[in-house]
Design a protein around this motif. Structure first.
Motif, PDB file in Angstrom:
ATOM      1  N   UNK A 168     -15.401  65.922 -39.860  1.00 12.87           N
ATOM      2  CA  UNK A 168     -13.987  66.171 -39.625  1.00 12.87           C
ATOM      3  C   UNK A 168     -13.098  65.410 -40.597  1.00 12.87           C
ATOM      4  N   UNK A 169     -13.612  64.364 -41.229  1.00 15.65           N
ATOM      5  CA  UNK A 169     -12.819  63.618 -42.212  1.00 15.65           C
ATOM      6  C   UNK A 169     -13.017  64.155 -43.624  1.00 15.65           C
ATOM      7  N   UNK A 170     -13.565  65.392 -43.728  1.00 19.01           N
ATOM      8  CA  UNK A 170     -13.764  66.105 -44.998  1.00 19.01           C
ATOM      9  C   UNK A 170     -14.875  65.536 -45.870  1.00 19.01           C
ATOM     10  N   UNK A 171     -15.690  64.678 -45.325  1.00 14.56           N
ATOM     11  CA  UNK A 171     -16.860  64.177 -46.061  1.00 14.56           C
ATOM     12  C   UNK A 171     -17.999  65.181 -45.913  1.00 14.56           C
ATOM     13  N   UNK A 172     -18.736  65.392 -46.992  1.00 11.01           N
ATOM     14  CA  UNK A 172     -19.897  66.271 -46.980  1.00 11.01           C
ATOM     15  C   UNK A 172     -21.162  65.422 -47.105  1.00 11.01           C
ATOM     16  N   UNK A 173     -22.100  65.648 -46.208  1.00  7.22           N
ATOM     17  CA  UNK A 173     -23.358  64.900 -46.188  1.00  7.22           C
ATOM     18  C   UNK A 173     -24.495  65.860 -46.520  1.00  7.22           C
ATOM     19  N   UNK A 174     -25.374  65.508 -47.465  1.00 14.02           N
ATOM     20  CA  UNK A 174     -26.486  66.411 -47.788  1.00 14.02           C
ATOM     21  C   UNK A 174     -27.430  66.599 -46.599  1.00 14.02           C
ATOM     22  N   UNK A 175     -27.898  67.818 -46.413  1.00  5.97           N
ATOM     23  CA  UNK A 175     -28.838  68.148 -45.347  1.00  5.97           C
ATOM     24  C   UNK A 175     -30.193  68.442 -45.970  1.00  5.97           C
ATOM     25  N   UNK A 176     -31.199  67.685 -45.541  1.00  5.54           N
ATOM     26  CA  UNK A 176     -32.541  67.840 -46.113  1.00  5.54           C
ATOM     27  C   UNK A 176     -33.123  69.209 -45.782  1.00  5.54           C
ATOM     28  N   UNK A 177     -33.966  69.707 -46.685  1.00  2.00           N
ATOM     29  CA  UNK A 177     -34.615  70.999 -46.471  1.00  2.00           C
ATOM     30  C   UNK A 177     -35.443  70.957 -45.183  1.00  2.00           C
ATOM     31  N   UNK A 178     -35.317  72.003 -44.386  1.00  2.38           N
ATOM     32  CA  UNK A 178     -36.082  72.092 -43.147  1.00  2.38           C
ATOM     33  C   UNK A 178     -35.418  71.444 -41.950  1.00  2.38           C
ATOM     34  N   UNK A 179     -34.230  70.832 -42.140  1.00  3.00           N
ATOM     35  CA  UNK A 179     -33.542  70.138 -41.043  1.00  3.00           C
ATOM     36  C   UNK A 179     -32.487  71.001 -40.346  1.00  3.00           C
ATOM     37  N   UNK A 180     -32.181  72.162 -40.909  1.00  8.74           N
ATOM     38  CA  UNK A 180     -31.057  72.962 -40.420  1.00  8.74           C
ATOM     39  C   UNK A 180     -31.209  73.328 -38.941  1.00  8.74           C
ATOM     40  N   UNK A 181     -32.335  73.882 -38.551  1.00 10.57           N
ATOM     41  CA  UNK A 181     -32.521  74.310 -37.160  1.00 10.57           C
ATOM     42  C   UNK A 181     -32.481  73.121 -36.201  1.00 10.57           C
ATOM     43  N   UNK A 182     -33.118  72.012 -36.601  1.00 15.57           N
ATOM     44  CA  UNK A 182     -33.185  70.838 -35.731  1.00 15.57           C
ATOM     45  C   UNK A 182     -31.804  70.220 -35.503  1.00 15.57           C
ATOM     46  N   UNK A 183     -31.008  70.116 -36.564  1.00 14.76           N
ATOM     47  CA  UNK A 183     -29.686  69.506 -36.405  1.00 14.76           C
ATOM     48  C   UNK A 183     -28.768  70.421 -35.599  1.00 14.76           C
ATOM     49  N   UNK A 184     -28.922  71.726 -35.737  1.00 11.29           N
ATOM     50  CA  UNK A 184     -28.141  72.655 -34.923  1.00 11.29           C
ATOM     51  C   UNK A 184     -28.476  72.529 -33.443  1.00 11.29           C
ATOM     52  N   UNK A 185     -29.771  72.405 -33.141  1.00 13.17           N
ATOM     53  CA  UNK A 185     -30.182  72.242 -31.740  1.00 13.17           C
ATOM     54  C   UNK A 185     -29.638  70.946 -31.169  1.00 13.17           C
ATOM     55  N   UNK A 186     -29.735  69.881 -31.962  1.00 16.92           N
ATOM     56  CA  UNK A 186     -29.229  68.579 -31.510  1.00 16.92           C
ATOM     57  C   UNK A 186     -27.724  68.632 -31.292  1.00 16.92           C
ATOM     58  N   UNK A 187     -27.023  69.295 -32.179  1.00 16.92           N
ATOM     59  CA  UNK A 187     -25.562  69.394 -32.085  1.00 16.92           C
ATOM     60  C   UNK A 187     -25.142  70.131 -30.808  1.00 16.92           C
ATOM     61  N   UNK A 188     -25.838  71.223 -30.519  1.00 15.64           N
ATOM     62  CA  UNK A 188     -25.531  72.002 -29.317  1.00 15.64           C
ATOM     63  C   UNK A 188     -25.854  71.205 -28.058  1.00 15.64           C
ATOM     64  N   UNK A 189     -26.982  70.472 -28.089  1.00 11.81           N
ATOM     65  CA  UNK A 189     -27.428  69.712 -26.922  1.00 11.81           C
ATOM     66  C   UNK A 189     -26.523  68.526 -26.625  1.00 11.81           C
ATOM     67  N   UNK A 190     -26.204  67.763 -27.657  1.00 14.41           N
ATOM     68  CA  UNK A 190     -25.464  66.515 -27.490  1.00 14.41           C
ATOM     69  C   UNK A 190     -23.970  66.746 -27.343  1.00 14.41           C
TER      70      UNK A 190
END
Length: 233
Positions: free
Chosen positions: A210-232
């Motif tokens: 939200x502060x306009x910072x972009x953080x690199x996302x490692x290959x293969x992490x997309x599905x896991x971080x989406x699940x965590x985001x929805x859960x938490x």
């Protein structure tokens, strides 16, 4: 919230019983606990100098070397707000607890029912205060609430806690920091832990905050971080 519990007791059988009882209490109440056992105050302080984030101490007053009361006074001088439960065989020590804001006294042999009641009380008090992490930075002990941290970045042998107001550079491994933080933080990259509460959106190769910072996302992490985001969140 993971509760980090120290048991300082020089009687091994009593220490083992306390540890088993705390694990049982945690299992029954669906708490997560990290229990450390110490035979004297000196060995506890050795760890405390590096890890100041203990939540609860079950502390024998009559330890050899530095006794439980002096140990508790030292912790308060270091601004530790850990809940302290004294263990004692003698009621004359009761007055010692007021100076260090002790949560409770338990008379040996400790009854499991009374131990569980005190652990419940400790968990309730700790739940009132938001989760936080304590670390040393430039000779100062810093207490940082998790909701202040946008992300943690690792570089060489250091990590940087990034907040809106300030960045704190600390000599620590990011894997150790990950263990100390709650599930609101996700390891999106080998060098980054991101607070999911500040995530705006997620692409295949970046996390946007939200502060306009972009953080690199490692290959293969997309599905896991989406699940965590929805859960938490």
């Amino acid at each position: 919230m993971k509760l980090k519990v120290a048991i300082c007791e020089d009687d091994f059988s009593q220490s083992a019983w306390l540890s088993q009882s705390v694990f049982l209490w945690a299992e029954m109440g669906k708490h997560i606990v990290d229990i450390r056992m110490y035979k004297d105050g000196e060995s506890f302080l050795f760890d405390f100098e590096e890890e100041k984030d203990f939540h609860l101490l079950l502390l024998d007053i009559e330890l050899s070397g530095i006794n439980g009361v002096d140990l508790a006074k030292y912790l308060r001088r270091e601004n530790s707000r850990a809940e302290i439960v004294f263990l004692t065989s003698h009621t004359e020590f009761y007055g010692e607890g007021y100076e260090v804001d002790a949560l409770h006294y338990l008379i040996k042999p400790v009854a499991q029912r009374k131990l569980f009641s005190v652990l419940d009380k400790a968990a309730e008090k700790l739940a009132v205060e938001p989760p936080y992490i304590i670390f040393c930075c430039e000779g100062q002990t810093i207490k940082l609430y998790e909701n202040e941290i946008y992300y943690v970045e690792a570089f060489l042998h250091y990590v940087s806690f990034v907040t809106e107001a300030e960045n704190y550079r600390v000599r620590e491994k990011i894997s150790d920091v990950e263990e100390r933080l709650s599930d609101i933080f996700f390891r999106v990259h080998r060098s980054y832990l991101v607070s999911l509460r500040y995530v705006k959106r997620i692409s295949r190769n970046e996390v946007f905050l939200w502060n306009d910072v972009r953080i690199p996302l490692a290959r293969g992490k997309y599905d896991a971080v989406n699940r965590a985001y929805i859960t938490v969140c």
